[in-house]
Design a protein around this motif. Structure first.
Motif, mmCIF file in Angstrom:
data_model
loop_
_atom_site.group_PDB
_atom_site.id
_atom_site.type_symbol
_atom_site.label_atom_id
_atom_site.label_comp_id
_atom_site.label_asym_id
_atom_site.label_seq_id
_atom_site.Cartn_x
_atom_site.Cartn_y
_atom_site.Cartn_z
ATOM 1 N N SER A 1 -2.563 37.155 12.010
ATOM 2 C CA SER A 1 -2.954 37.890 10.814
ATOM 3 C C SER A 1 -4.424 38.264 10.937
ATOM 4 N N SER A 2 -5.175 38.232 9.853
ATOM 5 C CA SER A 2 -6.583 38.634 9.891
ATOM 6 C C SER A 2 -7.305 38.114 8.666
ATOM 7 N N GLY A 3 -8.607 37.867 8.838
ATOM 8 C CA GLY A 3 -9.436 37.545 7.686
ATOM 9 C C GLY A 3 -9.511 38.697 6.706
ATOM 10 N N ALA A 4 -9.171 39.907 7.164
ATOM 11 C CA ALA A 4 -9.149 41.070 6.276
ATOM 12 C C ALA A 4 -8.032 40.982 5.245
ATOM 13 N N ALA A 5 -7.124 40.023 5.419
ATOM 14 C CA ALA A 5 -6.021 39.866 4.462
ATOM 15 C C ALA A 5 -6.497 39.360 3.105
ATOM 16 N N TYR A 6 -7.691 38.760 3.071
ATOM 17 C CA TYR A 6 -8.191 38.230 1.808
ATOM 18 C C TYR A 6 -8.622 39.351 0.876
ATOM 19 N N GLY A 7 -8.267 39.202 -0.405
ATOM 20 C CA GLY A 7 -8.529 40.255 -1.377
ATOM 21 C C GLY A 7 -9.747 40.047 -2.233
ATOM 22 N N ASN A 8 -10.305 38.840 -2.244
ATOM 23 C CA ASN A 8 -11.477 38.555 -3.070
ATOM 24 C C ASN A 8 -12.689 38.264 -2.202
ATOM 25 N N GLU A 9 -13.858 38.645 -2.687
ATOM 26 C CA GLU A 9 -15.108 38.320 -2.000
ATOM 27 C C GLU A 9 -15.581 36.958 -2.495
ATOM 28 N N GLU A 10 -15.322 35.941 -1.699
ATOM 29 C CA GLU A 10 -15.746 34.580 -2.000
ATOM 30 C C GLU A 10 -16.399 33.986 -0.763
ATOM 31 N N ILE A 11 -17.239 32.983 -0.969
ATOM 32 C CA ILE A 11 -17.889 32.303 0.152
ATOM 33 C C ILE A 11 -17.636 30.802 0.011
ATOM 34 N N PRO A 12 -16.879 30.182 0.933
ATOM 35 C CA PRO A 12 -16.093 30.833 1.977
ATOM 36 C C PRO A 12 -14.712 31.213 1.449
ATOM 37 N N LYS A 13 -13.959 31.937 2.262
ATOM 38 C CA LYS A 13 -12.583 32.282 1.913
ATOM 39 C C LYS A 13 -11.671 31.189 2.459
ATOM 40 N N ARG A 14 -10.887 30.592 1.570
ATOM 41 C CA ARG A 14 -10.073 29.443 1.938
ATOM 42 C C ARG A 14 -8.584 29.766 1.855
ATOM 43 N N GLY B 1 -30.925 46.111 7.082
ATOM 44 C CA GLY B 1 -31.153 45.093 6.066
ATOM 45 C C GLY B 1 -32.339 44.223 6.435
ATOM 46 N N ASP B 2 -32.278 42.961 6.002
ATOM 47 C CA ASP B 2 -33.395 42.060 6.292
ATOM 48 C C ASP B 2 -33.085 41.102 7.436
ATOM 49 N N GLY B 3 -31.936 41.351 8.128
ATOM 50 C CA GLY B 3 -31.572 40.533 9.281
ATOM 51 C C GLY B 3 -30.718 39.331 8.952
ATOM 52 N N THR B 4 -30.532 39.045 7.657
ATOM 53 C CA THR B 4 -29.788 37.835 7.277
ATOM 54 C C THR B 4 -28.314 38.115 6.994
ATOM 55 N N ASN B 5 -27.862 39.341 7.253
ATOM 56 C CA ASN B 5 -26.451 39.667 7.067
ATOM 57 C C ASN B 5 -25.571 38.722 7.884
ATOM 58 N N VAL B 6 -24.467 38.260 7.270
ATOM 59 C CA VAL B 6 -23.534 37.352 7.953
ATOM 60 C C VAL B 6 -22.132 37.924 7.895
ATOM 61 N N TRP B 7 -21.557 38.194 9.059
ATOM 62 C CA TRP B 7 -20.158 38.576 9.180
ATOM 63 C C TRP B 7 -19.544 37.614 10.194
ATOM 64 N N HIS B 8 -18.765 36.693 9.671
ATOM 65 C CA HIS B 8 -18.186 35.620 10.485
ATOM 66 C C HIS B 8 -17.433 36.207 11.680
ATOM 67 N N ARG B 9 -17.628 35.577 12.840
ATOM 68 C CA ARG B 9 -16.954 36.024 14.055
ATOM 69 C C ARG B 9 -16.228 34.861 14.713
ATOM 70 N N VAL C 1 -17.205 35.049 5.178
ATOM 71 C CA VAL C 1 -17.183 33.722 5.785
ATOM 72 C C VAL C 1 -15.825 33.082 5.522
ATOM 73 N N LEU C 2 -15.198 32.597 6.577
ATOM 74 C CA LEU C 2 -13.912 31.919 6.453
ATOM 75 C C LEU C 2 -14.099 30.413 6.621
ATOM 76 N N ALA C 3 -13.478 29.633 5.753
ATOM 77 C CA ALA C 3 -13.457 28.184 5.924
ATOM 78 C C ALA C 3 -12.556 27.849 7.114
ATOM 79 N N THR C 4 -12.984 26.952 7.983
ATOM 80 C CA THR C 4 -12.204 26.611 9.180
ATOM 81 C C THR C 4 -11.839 25.131 9.250
ATOM 82 N N ALA C 5 -12.069 24.390 8.169
ATOM 83 C CA ALA C 5 -11.811 22.952 8.185
ATOM 84 C C ALA C 5 -10.324 22.638 8.368
ATOM 85 N N LYS C 6 -9.464 23.480 7.829
ATOM 86 C CA LYS C 6 -8.025 23.230 7.923
ATOM 87 C C LYS C 6 -7.568 23.266 9.374
#
Length: 329
Positions: free
Chosen positions: A99-112, A190-198, A275-280
């Motif tokens: 699947s993909s992290g793009a499947a998430y519909g809400n902007e949350e930090i992190p996406k669980r 931007g200011d360099g602090t942009n975060v796009w989880h990879r 940002v995706l949560a990866t603890a699971k």
């Protein structure tokens, strides 16, 4: 599990998955249309079946002839693909959908998983193949996984964020490696602090196998680097691996406008952090490659190819106008 069928398997994620499966003593069969060069063409450890995964009869023939323990679906881009595959491979020990992290519909930090809502998908979106509906279609594929699990199929989903690493035909990270390799000043929006989880591609491959072996039916698992870095830190990591130094020049929308550029013209820039949560997944015993190692392999692969990722960002002449304006401040 001893036998694996990889639907896809020759380009990027699938290619690394095949290598991971071989390293863990699986008998591997690749199923695809044969439209791309097969890096395993001369590898007698791998069986190659040619067919269109959107053709149910071809998939059924593969299921009957291969009789795989585990099926990894790397190229399911519409919900009907997943619905068909979970029916055809319903008796396998594991079916894993990419699947993909793009499947998430809400902007949350992190996406669980199981908490952050997924994208809705209309009937029209489900049948569309444009980039605008990609996340919605992947989300509907996830719902097909959940429905299959309720029918007793051992079906699971893996949701990568932006994937990078050797053999990445998308050339997204290549844009930044090329910039650092060719110029001593690199413009970062931007200011360099942009975060796009990879997610490093070898880690995505191992995640798919681990989920097949240890995951729970009907569950989805995020996958991404366990350590996140900003876009500016990414540039610094690349510079370290190239054994060079660069000046990172941050530029906001007003400065970029001088070169006819917007922040969104740059690949891997995202105004709101993704940002995706990866603890699971980590709970299954999975771990990610240290960023320095992942970047070293990515840079080495880049230098061996002619990829430059230039379609993913503005021309250098536009950036030079921006740099000229900033130098006057």
């Amino acid at each position: 599990m001893d036998t694996a069928l990889v639907i896809g398997g020759t380009r990027f994620i699938g290619r690394h998955l095949v290598e991971d499966l071989l390293a863990h003593d699986y008998d591997v069969t690749i199923f695809n249309r044969g439209n791309h060069e097969n890096p395993f063409a001369d590898d007698d450890r791998i069986t190659h079946r040619q067919g269109d995964r959107t053709n149910d009869s071809a998939l059924e023939a593969a299921a009957n002839e291969v009789d795989p323990d585990a099926v990894f679906d790397c190229v399911a881009y519409s919900p009907k693909d997943v619905q068909a595959a979970t029916r055809i491979f319903g008796d396998c020990e594991a079916y894993v959908y990419v699947s993909s992290g793009a499947a998430y519909g809400n902007e949350e930090i992190p996406k669980r998983e199981g908490e952050t809502p997924l994208e809705n998908c209309t009937t029209e979106q489900a049948a569309d193949d444009s980039g605008e509906t990609y996340g919605a279609r992947k989300a509907e594929g996830d719902r097909a996984i959940f429905a299959a699990a309720e029918r007793g199929v051992n079906a699971m989903s893996v949701r990568p964020c932006i994937v990078y690493g050797p053999h990445d035909y998308t050339e997204r990270l290549d844009f930044w490696i090329d910039r650092v390799n060719r110029f001593d000043r690199v413009v970062v929006p931007g200011d360099g602090t942009n975060v796009w989880h990879r997610a490093y591609v070898e880690d995505v491959a191992s995640a798919l196998r681990i989920v097949a072996e240890r995951g729970e039916s009907g569950e989805a698992y995020n996958v991404g680097d366990r350590r996140l870095v900003t876009l500016e830190e990414t540039v610094d990591l690349i510079a370290d691996e190239l054994d060079t130094t660069v000046e990172v020049v941050t530029a906001g929308p007003r400065e970029l406008e001088a070169g006819g550029i917007g922040p969104d013209d740059y690949v891997l820039y995202r105004a709101y952090p993704h940002v995706l949560a990866t603890a699971k997944l980590a709970g299954l015993g999975w771990g990610s490659t240290p960023l320095e190692e992942a970047m070293a392999r990515s840079v080495e692969d880049h230098l061996e190819t002619d990829r430059d990722g230039q379609e993913h960002g503005p021309g250098r002449e536009n950036e030079e106008r921006v740099l000229g304006i900033l130098d006057t401040f």
